[in-house]
Design an enzyme around this catalytic site. Structure first.
Site, short mmCIF file in Angstrom:
data_model
loop_
_atom_site.label_atom_id
_atom_site.label_comp_id
_atom_site.label_asym_id
_atom_site.label_seq_id
_atom_site.Cartn_x
_atom_site.Cartn_y
_atom_site.Cartn_z
N LYS A 1 27.76 72.81 82.27
CA LYS A 1 29.20 73.04 82.15
C LYS A 1 29.99 71.76 82.39
CE LYS A 1 29.34 77.98 82.83
NZ LYS A 1 29.87 79.12 83.55
N LYS B 1 29.90 83.13 76.73
CA LYS B 1 31.28 83.44 76.35
C LYS B 1 32.12 82.18 76.14
CE LYS B 1 31.67 86.17 80.57
NZ LYS B 1 31.40 85.19 81.64
N LYS C 1 21.54 79.63 75.64
CA LYS C 1 21.83 81.06 75.84
C LYS C 1 23.16 81.45 75.19
CE LYS C 1 24.43 81.08 80.09
NZ LYS C 1 25.02 82.05 80.95
N1 AQP Z 1 22.78 84.96 77.26
C1 AQP Z 1 22.55 85.73 78.30
N2 AQP Z 1 21.41 86.46 78.37
C2 AQP Z 1 21.16 87.27 79.43
N3 AQP Z 1 22.03 87.40 80.46
C3 AQP Z 1 23.18 86.70 80.42
N4 AQP Z 1 24.23 86.60 81.26
C4 AQP Z 1 25.14 85.76 80.76
N5 AQP Z 1 24.72 85.27 79.60
C5 AQP Z 1 23.50 85.83 79.35
C6 AQP Z 1 24.31 87.34 82.51
O1 AQP Z 1 25.58 87.94 82.57
C7 AQP Z 1 26.01 87.95 83.93
C8 AQP Z 1 27.40 87.44 84.04
O2 AQP Z 1 27.49 86.10 83.76
P1 AQP Z 1 28.80 85.30 84.18
O3 AQP Z 1 29.93 85.73 83.39
O4 AQP Z 1 29.01 85.37 85.61
O5 AQP Z 1 28.45 83.82 83.90
P2 AQP Z 1 27.45 83.15 82.97
O6 AQP Z 1 26.06 83.47 83.35
O7 AQP Z 1 27.80 81.71 83.00
O8 AQP Z 1 27.79 83.86 81.57
P3 AQP Z 1 28.36 83.26 80.28
O9 AQP Z 1 28.52 84.34 79.30
O10 AQP Z 1 27.58 82.07 79.84
O11 AQP Z 1 29.81 82.85 80.67
P4 AQP Z 1 30.50 81.45 80.70
O12 AQP Z 1 30.32 80.93 79.32
O13 AQP Z 1 31.90 81.79 81.05
O14 AQP Z 1 29.81 80.66 81.72
C9 AQP Z 1 24.99 87.16 84.72
O15 AQP Z 1 24.13 88.06 85.38
C10 AQP Z 1 24.26 86.39 83.69
O16 AQP Z 1 22.93 86.14 84.07
#
Ligand code: AQP
Length: 327
Positions: free
Chosen positions: A112, A198, A195
């Site tokens: 990030k 969002k 992965k």
């Molecule tokens: N691609 C993924 N596959 C499986 N699990 C996922 N999670 C996120 N992306 C995947 C799981 O969703 C939960 C919430 O995640 P978060 O919003 O706290 O942060 P993150 O993991 O950083 O998710 P994102 O979507 O990638 O958000 P941004 O882009 O905002 O950082 C967690 O349990 C995560 O494992």
């Protein structure tokens, strides 16, 4: 008493299939066996810039997704992280026992920070795993259902809990991560080495839970595939493997059966059917989301905060007492 689970999602963008398959789906299954706390982690979301109006809207939207997906407020406790100030207070205390190199090696921070440009990455982004440790440890959590991307953070949480316990006496339970094999990581549709996320720069990376039929078909049509035309589930074909995983998890048809179904057929048929599977999953979910009013959801979140507040307060008081703060 049932053992406790805790997990959360940041209101930092549109929730996608990865969030659902990697996290929320498991939460719904676990809520019968565990005392379940599910947070909307808005304090984590502001570790990268957020528009205030959008942050408010998304915070409610995330809670609506929880409820529409089957999180039942009679069995689980949903709440908003910033409503419980103990999260920030415990994070500050844990900051003082965490080491800088432990945070520097966190993959999510590196990814990030690189996206933000190293100079613009906030201290909050660096400190994110400590706030996450605080979320988990405040509630004597035993199990943390997360996607594979979060395993490193759970490891750090265990390290900090152990270090605190050694220094100040038994205080924290050492939590374990809970992941399922198939949903460990749903990858980006535009790049199967990263992965689904969002905050991805392209909307072709993810299928949002709010995407309409036309958008889903367009994104799946554009999803990258591997060389060859056969539908096979193999590590040599990571893009296809990811699409088969999504198909399998949403339809409960095993990857082996999916392979069989498409013998003699190609990507065109497979992708058309995958789009149908995704749309059939999303449409009823979206209908449930629409039926939930903001007022109803906010009331559930307020009730949730009232329920967890005494647990957080008690744990923080214990911690403050142990480190020598005057109560
Ligand atoms: N691609 C993924 N596959 C499986 N699990 C996922 N999670 C996120 N992306 C995947 C799981 O969703 C939960 C919430 O995640 P978060 O919003 O706290 O942060 P993150 O993991 O950083 O998710 P994102 O979507 O990638 O958000 P941004 O882009 O905002 O950082 C967690 O349990 C995560 O494992």
């Amino acid at each position: 008493m049932k053992p406790r689970i805790f997990s959360g999602i940041q209101p930092s963008g549109n929730l996608h299939l990865g969030n659902y398959l990697g996290a929320i789906r498991n939460w719904v299954k676990l809520q019968d066996q565990y005392d379940s706390i599910f947070c909307v982690v808005d304090m984590h979301a502001i570790t990268v810039p957020q528009d205030p109006t959008e942050l408010r809207r998304r915070t409610i939207e995330v809670a609506k997704v929880y409820l529409a997906s089957g999180i039942d407020p009679k069995k689980s406790t949903p709440f908003i992280q910033s409503h419980i100030s103990e999260h920030a207070e415990l994070a500050w205390i844990l900051n003082t026992i965490a080491k800088i190199p432990e945070l520097e090696k966190m993959t999510q921070f590196k990814d990030k920070a690189q996206k933000a440009g190293k100079e613009s990455a906030s201290v909050g982004l660096f400190d994110y795993p400590i706030l996450m440790a605080s979320d988990i440890l405040l509630y004597d959590t035993e199990l943390v259902p997360v996607g594979k991307d979060q395993l490193q953070h759970i490891e750090l949480t265990r390290t900090l809990a152990e270090r605190f316990n050694k220094k100040f006496g038994e205080t924290f339970i050492l939590p374990k991560a809970f992941t399922t094999k198939e949903s460990e990581n749903i990858m980006g549709l535009d790049d199967p080495t990263k992965k689904m996320s969002k905050s991805a720069s392209s909307e072709y990376n993810y299928i949002a839970l709010t995407d309409d039929e036309e958008t889903v078909r367009r994104k799946i049509k554009k999803a990258v595939t591997d060389s060859g035309s056969e539908i096979v589930y193999s590590d040599d074909k990571p893009a296809l493997k990811n699409l088969i995983n999504i198909y399998s998890l949403l339809s409960e048809i095993s990857p082996k059966e999916i392979e069989k179904k498409y013998v003699g057929k190609g990507y065109f048929d497979f992708k058309n059917d995958l789009a149908d599977v995704v749309i059939n999953f999303l449409q009823p979910l979206q209908k449930k989301i629409e039926e939930l009013s903001d007022e109803k959801v906010l009331k559930i979140l307020e009730d949730g905060a009232k329920k967890v507040q005494p647990i957080a307060k008690k744990k923080l008081e214990e911690v403050k007492n142990k480190i020598g703060f005057i109560g």
